[in-house]
Design a protein around this motif. Sequence first.
Motif, PDB file in Angstrom:
ATOM      1  N   PRO A 133       1.010  -0.695  -0.097  1.00 49.35           N
ATOM      2  CA  PRO A 133      -0.019  -0.031   0.012  1.00 49.35           C
ATOM      3  C   PRO A 133       0.984   1.317   0.025  1.00 49.35           C
ATOM      4  O   PRO A 133       1.999   1.431   1.112  1.00 49.35           O
ATOM      5  CB  PRO A 133      -0.231  -0.126   1.286  1.00 49.35           C
ATOM      6  N   SER A 134       0.387   2.223  -0.751  1.00 51.01           N
ATOM      7  CA  SER A 134       1.447   3.374  -0.777  1.00 51.01           C
ATOM      8  C   SER A 134       1.208   4.457   0.438  1.00 51.01           C
ATOM      9  O   SER A 134       2.306   5.110   0.783  1.00 51.01           O
ATOM     10  CB  SER A 134       1.040   4.432  -2.157  1.00 51.01           C
ATOM     11  N   ASN A 135       0.195   3.876   1.091  1.00 48.36           N
ATOM     12  CA  ASN A 135      -0.237   4.873   2.740  1.00 48.36           C
ATOM     13  C   ASN A 135       0.018   3.640   3.787  1.00 48.36           C
ATOM     14  O   ASN A 135      -0.900   4.061   4.531  1.00 48.36           O
ATOM     15  CB  ASN A 135      -1.172   5.667   2.956  1.00 48.36           C
ATOM     16  N   THR A 194      -2.539   2.471   6.878  1.00 49.03           N
ATOM     17  CA  THR A 194      -3.243   1.471   7.047  1.00 49.03           C
ATOM     18  C   THR A 194      -2.326   0.065   7.433  1.00 49.03           C
ATOM     19  O   THR A 194      -2.275  -0.987   6.333  1.00 49.03           O
ATOM     20  CB  THR A 194      -3.923   1.308   5.776  1.00 49.03           C
ATOM     21  N   GLU A 226      -7.575   7.322  -2.418  1.00 53.63           N
ATOM     22  CA  GLU A 226      -6.561   7.208  -1.087  1.00 53.63           C
ATOM     23  C   GLU A 226      -6.246   8.849  -0.396  1.00 53.63           C
ATOM     24  O   GLU A 226      -6.333   8.996   0.759  1.00 53.63           O
ATOM     25  CB  GLU A 226      -5.493   6.952  -1.190  1.00 53.63           C
ATOM     26  N   GLU A 261     -10.080   8.830   1.146  1.00 52.90           N
ATOM     27  CA  GLU A 261      -9.830   8.199   2.263  1.00 52.90           C
ATOM     28  C   GLU A 261      -9.694   9.022   3.819  1.00 52.90           C
ATOM     29  O   GLU A 261      -9.799   9.396   4.354  1.00 52.90           O
ATOM     30  CB  GLU A 261      -9.401   6.945   2.170  1.00 52.90           C
ATOM     31  N   ARG A 262      -8.037   9.618   2.377  1.00 51.26           N
ATOM     32  CA  ARG A 262      -7.704  10.404   3.986  1.00 51.26           C
ATOM     33  C   ARG A 262      -8.460  12.047   4.467  1.00 51.26           C
ATOM     34  O   ARG A 262      -8.877  12.033   5.506  1.00 51.26           O
ATOM     35  CB  ARG A 262      -6.305  11.271   3.413  1.00 51.26           C
ATOM     36  N   ARG A 320      -6.843  -4.955  -1.205  1.00 48.90           N
ATOM     37  CA  ARG A 320      -6.993  -3.993  -2.774  1.00 48.90           C
ATOM     38  C   ARG A 320      -7.367  -4.413  -3.838  1.00 48.90           C
ATOM     39  O   ARG A 320      -5.485  -4.849  -3.968  1.00 48.90           O
ATOM     40  CB  ARG A 320      -7.188  -2.741  -2.072  1.00 48.90           C
ATOM     41  N   SER A 345     -12.528  -3.138  -2.140  1.00 50.62           N
ATOM     42  CA  SER A 345     -11.388  -3.523  -0.792  1.00 50.62           C
ATOM     43  C   SER A 345     -12.438  -3.960  -0.102  1.00 50.62           C
ATOM     44  O   SER A 345     -13.198  -3.818   0.357  1.00 50.62           O
ATOM     45  CB  SER A 345     -11.298  -1.631  -0.672  1.00 50.62           C
TER      46      SER A 345
END
Length: 190
Positions: A42-44, A48, A76, A79-80, A135, A148
């Motif tokens: 995940p990039s974040n 997460t 993303e 979501e943020r 995801r 997701s």
Amino acid sequence: MHRYGLGRFGARGALTAGAALAALGVCAAFALSGHAIAAVAPSNAARTPATKTDSEPAIIAKTDSEAAKAALAVVEGFERALADGNRNAALEALSPDLVVYESGHAERSREEYAASHLDADIAFLKSAKTQLLSRSVNAIGDGAVVLSETQIHSERDGKATTRASLETLLLRNTAHGWRITHIHWSSRVL
């Protein structure tokens, strides 16, 4: 019960022809495409962490296309924005013709979602911890789908609660960039 908050759904009307055709077209394209996907981190990841056992990490599967990466960045960001309480940024990620399906109800525009339960979603997510389990992201042409699975840990009436949540997002690449055109949320208490 709504996925995030206790918002109230308003109008009950027919799905717009454009939204229905877009959803049908994206779903048909993915069903017929046979695109290969690859697992990536995940990039974040800091926001997460994996919640399955150590042998079952969080997975994001996606095509390696620039379109898929751009669509994922919008998701993303949405979501943020919800988790940070940034109402304007959350709305910016949504198409004006957004359709939201949740708990057997429908909201048929970005404005309807904003008026009915966006604020409840923000309030809920500011105190909840969302953990991404998996995801997948696929993009073909000007359409993308993001699927997701998450667990949402929260407190309700002083009692800890965990919900399993499924999310389907359809996106369209517009003159203003990728925008979320459809959200389908489903959850259950674990």
